[in-house]
Write a protein that holds these residues in place. Sequence first.
Motif, PDB file in Angstrom:
ATOM      1  N   PRO A 144       0.832  -1.210   0.000  1.00  0.00           N
ATOM      2  CA  PRO A 144       0.000   0.000   0.000  1.00  0.00           C
ATOM      3  C   PRO A 144       0.867   1.260   0.000  1.00  0.00           C
ATOM      4  CG  PRO A 144      -0.809  -1.576   1.614  1.00  0.00           C
ATOM      5  CD  PRO A 144       0.523  -2.078   1.153  1.00  0.00           C
ATOM      6  N   ARG A 145       0.533   2.196  -0.866  1.00  0.00           N
ATOM      7  CA  ARG A 145       1.285   3.447  -0.976  1.00  0.00           C
ATOM      8  C   ARG A 145       0.438   4.668  -0.627  1.00  0.00           C
ATOM      9  NH1 ARG A 145       6.331   1.470  -0.793  1.00  0.00           N
ATOM     10  NH2 ARG A 145       6.719  -0.042  -2.474  1.00  0.00           N
ATOM     11  N   LEU A 146      -0.876   4.562  -0.842  1.00  0.00           N
ATOM     12  CA  LEU A 146      -1.770   5.701  -0.617  1.00  0.00           C
ATOM     13  C   LEU A 146      -3.178   5.167  -0.439  1.00  0.00           C
ATOM     14  CD1 LEU A 146      -2.106   8.875  -0.736  1.00  0.00           C
ATOM     15  CD2 LEU A 146      -2.610   8.582  -3.173  1.00  0.00           C
ATOM     16  N   VAL A 147      -3.957   5.805   0.429  1.00  0.00           N
ATOM     17  CA  VAL A 147      -5.358   5.420   0.624  1.00  0.00           C
ATOM     18  C   VAL A 147      -6.229   6.659   0.514  1.00  0.00           C
ATOM     19  CG1 VAL A 147      -7.065   4.422   2.189  1.00  0.00           C
ATOM     20  CG2 VAL A 147      -4.732   3.511   2.164  1.00  0.00           C
ATOM     21  N   TYR A 148      -7.302   6.556  -0.274  1.00  0.00           N
ATOM     22  CA  TYR A 148      -8.353   7.566  -0.306  1.00  0.00           C
ATOM     23  C   TYR A 148      -9.599   6.947   0.333  1.00  0.00           C
ATOM     24  CZ  TYR A 148      -6.067  10.900  -3.501  1.00  0.00           C
ATOM     25  OH  TYR A 148      -5.226  11.829  -4.063  1.00  0.00           O
ATOM     26  N   ALA A 149     -10.092   7.567   1.389  1.00  0.00           N
ATOM     27  CA  ALA A 149     -11.295   7.096   2.074  1.00  0.00           C
ATOM     28  C   ALA A 149     -12.307   8.231   2.104  1.00  0.00           C
ATOM     29  CB  ALA A 149     -10.963   6.647   3.494  1.00  0.00           C
ATOM     30  N   GLU A 150     -13.480   7.983   1.534  1.00  0.00           N
ATOM     31  CA  GLU A 150     -14.497   9.030   1.389  1.00  0.00           C
ATOM     32  C   GLU A 150     -15.736   8.681   2.213  1.00  0.00           C
ATOM     33  OE1 GLU A 150     -13.088  11.130  -0.539  1.00  0.00           O
ATOM     34  OE2 GLU A 150     -11.793   9.934  -1.839  1.00  0.00           O
ATOM     35  N   LEU A 151     -16.206   9.648   2.986  1.00  0.00           N
ATOM     36  CA  LEU A 151     -17.457   9.492   3.729  1.00  0.00           C
ATOM     37  C   LEU A 151     -18.307  10.736   3.522  1.00  0.00           C
ATOM     38  CD1 LEU A 151     -15.942   7.777   6.867  1.00  0.00           C
ATOM     39  CD2 LEU A 151     -17.725   6.787   5.421  1.00  0.00           C
ATOM     40  N   ASP A 152     -18.640  10.959   2.261  1.00  0.00           N
ATOM     41  CA  ASP A 152     -19.484  12.093   1.874  1.00  0.00           C
ATOM     42  C   ASP A 152     -20.911  11.594   1.696  1.00  0.00           C
ATOM     43  OD1 ASP A 152     -17.432  14.211   1.591  1.00  0.00           O
ATOM     44  OD2 ASP A 152     -16.642  12.847   0.074  1.00  0.00           O
ATOM     45  N   ASP A 153     -21.870  12.328   2.239  1.00  0.00           N
ATOM     46  CA  ASP A 153     -23.245  11.829   2.348  1.00  0.00           C
ATOM     47  C   ASP A 153     -24.265  12.545   1.488  1.00  0.00           C
ATOM     48  OD1 ASP A 153     -22.805   9.718   3.934  1.00  0.00           O
ATOM     49  OD2 ASP A 153     -23.763  10.503   5.721  1.00  0.00           O
ATOM     50  N   GLY A 154     -23.818  13.429   0.593  1.00  0.00           N
ATOM     51  CA  GLY A 154     -24.790  14.186  -0.184  1.00  0.00           C
ATOM     52  C   GLY A 154     -25.202  15.454   0.561  1.00  0.00           C
ATOM     53  N   SER A 226     -14.834  17.985   6.608  1.00  0.00           N
ATOM     54  CA  SER A 226     -13.464  17.842   7.095  1.00  0.00           C
ATOM     55  C   SER A 226     -12.676  17.004   6.104  1.00  0.00           C
ATOM     56  CB  SER A 226     -13.421  17.184   8.486  1.00  0.00           C
ATOM     57  OG  SER A 226     -13.845  15.831   8.436  1.00  0.00           O
ATOM     58  N   VAL A 227     -11.396  17.280   6.056  1.00  0.00           N
ATOM     59  CA  VAL A 227     -10.492  16.455   5.264  1.00  0.00           C
ATOM     60  C   VAL A 227      -9.199  16.332   6.054  1.00  0.00           C
ATOM     61  CG1 VAL A 227      -9.585  18.412   3.930  1.00  0.00           C
ATOM     62  CG2 VAL A 227      -9.407  16.091   3.015  1.00  0.00           C
ATOM     63  N   ALA A 228      -8.676  15.119   6.127  1.00  0.00           N
ATOM     64  CA  ALA A 228      -7.463  14.873   6.907  1.00  0.00           C
ATOM     65  C   ALA A 228      -6.484  14.053   6.094  1.00  0.00           C
ATOM     66  CB  ALA A 228      -7.812  14.136   8.203  1.00  0.00           C
ATOM     67  N   VAL A 229      -5.224  14.358   6.245  1.00  0.00           N
ATOM     68  CA  VAL A 229      -4.147  13.506   5.754  1.00  0.00           C
ATOM     69  C   VAL A 229      -3.496  12.897   6.988  1.00  0.00           C
ATOM     70  CG1 VAL A 229      -1.956  13.391   4.530  1.00  0.00           C
ATOM     71  CG2 VAL A 229      -3.789  14.873   3.680  1.00  0.00           C
ATOM     72  N   LEU A 230      -3.532  11.578   7.051  1.00  0.00           N
ATOM     73  CA  LEU A 230      -3.108  10.857   8.241  1.00  0.00           C
ATOM     74  C   LEU A 230      -1.830  10.066   7.974  1.00  0.00           C
ATOM     75  CD1 LEU A 230      -6.619   9.418   9.174  1.00  0.00           C
ATOM     76  CD2 LEU A 230      -5.571  11.512  10.049  1.00  0.00           C
ATOM     77  N   GLU A 231      -0.903  10.153   8.920  1.00  0.00           N
ATOM     78  CA  GLU A 231       0.305   9.348   8.882  1.00  0.00           C
ATOM     79  C   GLU A 231       0.167   8.230   9.913  1.00  0.00           C
ATOM     80  OE1 GLU A 231       3.857  11.795   9.155  1.00  0.00           O
ATOM     81  OE2 GLU A 231       2.730  13.503   8.341  1.00  0.00           O
ATOM     82  N   PHE A 232       0.569   7.017   9.549  1.00  0.00           N
ATOM     83  CA  PHE A 232       0.353   5.855  10.390  1.00  0.00           C
ATOM     84  C   PHE A 232       1.668   5.239  10.846  1.00  0.00           C
ATOM     85  CE2 PHE A 232      -3.802   6.292   8.643  1.00  0.00           C
ATOM     86  CZ  PHE A 232      -4.664   5.692   9.559  1.00  0.00           C
ATOM     87  N   GLN A 233       1.566   4.498  11.930  1.00  0.00           N
ATOM     88  CA  GLN A 233       2.711   3.793  12.490  1.00  0.00           C
ATOM     89  C   GLN A 233       3.321   2.823  11.482  1.00  0.00           C
ATOM     90  OE1 GLN A 233       1.598   1.539  15.947  1.00  0.00           O
ATOM     91  NE2 GLN A 233       3.678   1.444  16.731  1.00  0.00           N
ATOM     92  N   ARG A 239      -5.810   9.879   2.905  1.00  0.00           N
ATOM     93  CA  ARG A 239      -6.685  11.051   2.858  1.00  0.00           C
ATOM     94  C   ARG A 239      -8.087  10.595   3.226  1.00  0.00           C
ATOM     95  NH1 ARG A 239      -8.696  13.417  -2.671  1.00  0.00           N
ATOM     96  NH2 ARG A 239     -10.219  11.775  -2.266  1.00  0.00           N
ATOM     97  N   LEU A 240      -8.650  11.189   4.271  1.00  0.00           N
ATOM     98  CA  LEU A 240      -9.984  10.845   4.753  1.00  0.00           C
ATOM     99  C   LEU A 240     -10.863  12.084   4.700  1.00  0.00           C
ATOM    100  CD1 LEU A 240     -12.017   8.946   6.263  1.00  0.00           C
ATOM    101  CD2 LEU A 240     -10.961   9.754   8.393  1.00  0.00           C
ATOM    102  N   SER A 241     -11.997  11.991   3.996  1.00  0.00           N
ATOM    103  CA  SER A 241     -12.908  13.139   3.901  1.00  0.00           C
ATOM    104  C   SER A 241     -14.280  12.789   4.467  1.00  0.00           C
ATOM    105  CB  SER A 241     -13.049  13.597   2.442  1.00  0.00           C
ATOM    106  OG  SER A 241     -13.761  12.633   1.677  1.00  0.00           O
ATOM    107  N   LEU A 347     -11.626  13.290  17.141  1.00  0.00           N
ATOM    108  CA  LEU A 347     -11.772  14.626  17.729  1.00  0.00           C
ATOM    109  C   LEU A 347     -10.755  15.600  17.143  1.00  0.00           C
ATOM    110  CD1 LEU A 347     -12.416  13.622  21.448  1.00  0.00           C
ATOM    111  CD2 LEU A 347     -14.003  14.902  19.995  1.00  0.00           C
ATOM    112  N   ALA A 348      -9.544  15.127  16.882  1.00  0.00           N
ATOM    113  CA  ALA A 348      -8.521  16.000  16.298  1.00  0.00           C
ATOM    114  C   ALA A 348      -8.939  16.491  14.918  1.00  0.00           C
ATOM    115  CB  ALA A 348      -7.190  15.251  16.216  1.00  0.00           C
ATOM    116  N   ILE A 349      -9.539  15.617  14.125  1.00  0.00           N
ATOM    117  CA  ILE A 349     -10.018  16.026  12.800  1.00  0.00           C
ATOM    118  C   ILE A 349     -11.182  16.995  12.936  1.00  0.00           C
ATOM    119  CG2 ILE A 349     -10.997  15.223  10.618  1.00  0.00           C
ATOM    120  CD1 ILE A 349      -9.626  12.505  11.173  1.00  0.00           C
ATOM    121  N   GLN A 350     -12.138  16.659  13.793  1.00  0.00           N
ATOM    122  CA  GLN A 350     -13.322  17.505  13.996  1.00  0.00           C
ATOM    123  C   GLN A 350     -12.920  18.915  14.435  1.00  0.00           C
ATOM    124  OE1 GLN A 350     -16.715  17.147  13.949  1.00  0.00           O
ATOM    125  NE2 GLN A 350     -17.621  18.078  15.762  1.00  0.00           N
TER     126      GLN A 350
END
Length: 375
Positions: A144-154, A226-233, A239-241, A347-350
């Motif tokens: 895995p090199r990149l993840v796009y995760a979308e939670l847009d509801d209209g 909200s949109v976040a770019v997250l770095e993981f362990q 990218r999470l929206s 909470l940090a994203i919010q």
Amino acid sequence: MKRVAIVGCGFVADLYMRSFAAHPEIEVVSCYDRDEARLEAFSKYWNVTAAADLETVFTEIADTGLILNLTNPRSHYDVNKGALEAGCHVFCEKPLAMSYEDAQSLHAMARARGLQLGSAPSSVLGEAAQTLAKAVRSGDYGTPRLVYAELDDGFIPQAPLEDWKSESGAPWPYVDEFQIGCTLEHAGYYLSWLIAMFGAVTRVNAVSADILPDKRDVADAAPDFSVAVLEFQDGPLVRLSCSIAAPHDHRMRVVTDRGVLAVKKAWDNAAPVKFYKRMRLRRRLLESPLAKRIRLTAKETHPKLPRKGAAAMNFALGPAEMLEAIGTNQDSRIGGDFALHLTEVTLAIQNAGLGGGAYLPKSTCAKMEPMPWAH
């Protein structure tokens, strides 16, 4: 028989009751709501004993089962604290509390008392999430090199919100939903999957904003985008929206060096997990339009529910897993450190605001142990 008592009989409580029907090993022994009319309607519809007060619920379930906290998020901390003080294990709807400090104090209290404290959402325990995690673990589909995760509801404020009611007649609490915000309500659905696969988030780079001025004249509305770019362990950048403005899109795409692993429906436990292999066609580089569906080897995974409204989710997966963990004296997969870290990052994203900037989480957790049928 495993025992559960419900605190909070609003809209989401009916979704849990529908799910418990698929788990005959679990008995819902009582319920409580401070709204007497709501309590009566819920208890009669589902034929569950209505408790007179919170203390009665806590006393009845202490040391023998699980409190399911389905109250308004602003009440989560107080109800969770009261339940823990009474000696009850707790599974709470998201978030554990409205501040990290409060969530941390609950986590410490549960640990000191030898109690389980877990948090929704449960979809991370579902077939789709576990299938995707196994595909990532296997290495068969590339790194895995990149993840796009979308939670847009209209564009939710223009939906017929007043017509949305639960089975037992509870209205969808759109005032609360707008005041709590779509990030706290929805980010956990994919954030829990990501933490389960890649471990703790080490840095949060996020922006949040209230971009819709008119939400049924609801005062004190929380960010609706909200949109976040997250770095993981141990994982790629993500990218999470989240929004209640952009067109409905619940995809997660894990971009690897061989192609793309994709899930299109966050709220469907049986959503297909597919791999689109990268290929060269003459002078073009593209992902194959013909996807390979990835399946687990196990024939039986968990009880699934038909689609109801916006989701086809078994909401009881979390309580059922926690009850199993209690019975075997093990830590729940979605309790303890996992639940605290999920709450802190959400909470940090919010709370990022338009200024954004980096946030370094104080909590940490390990990757999730796969469900027994997902090895």
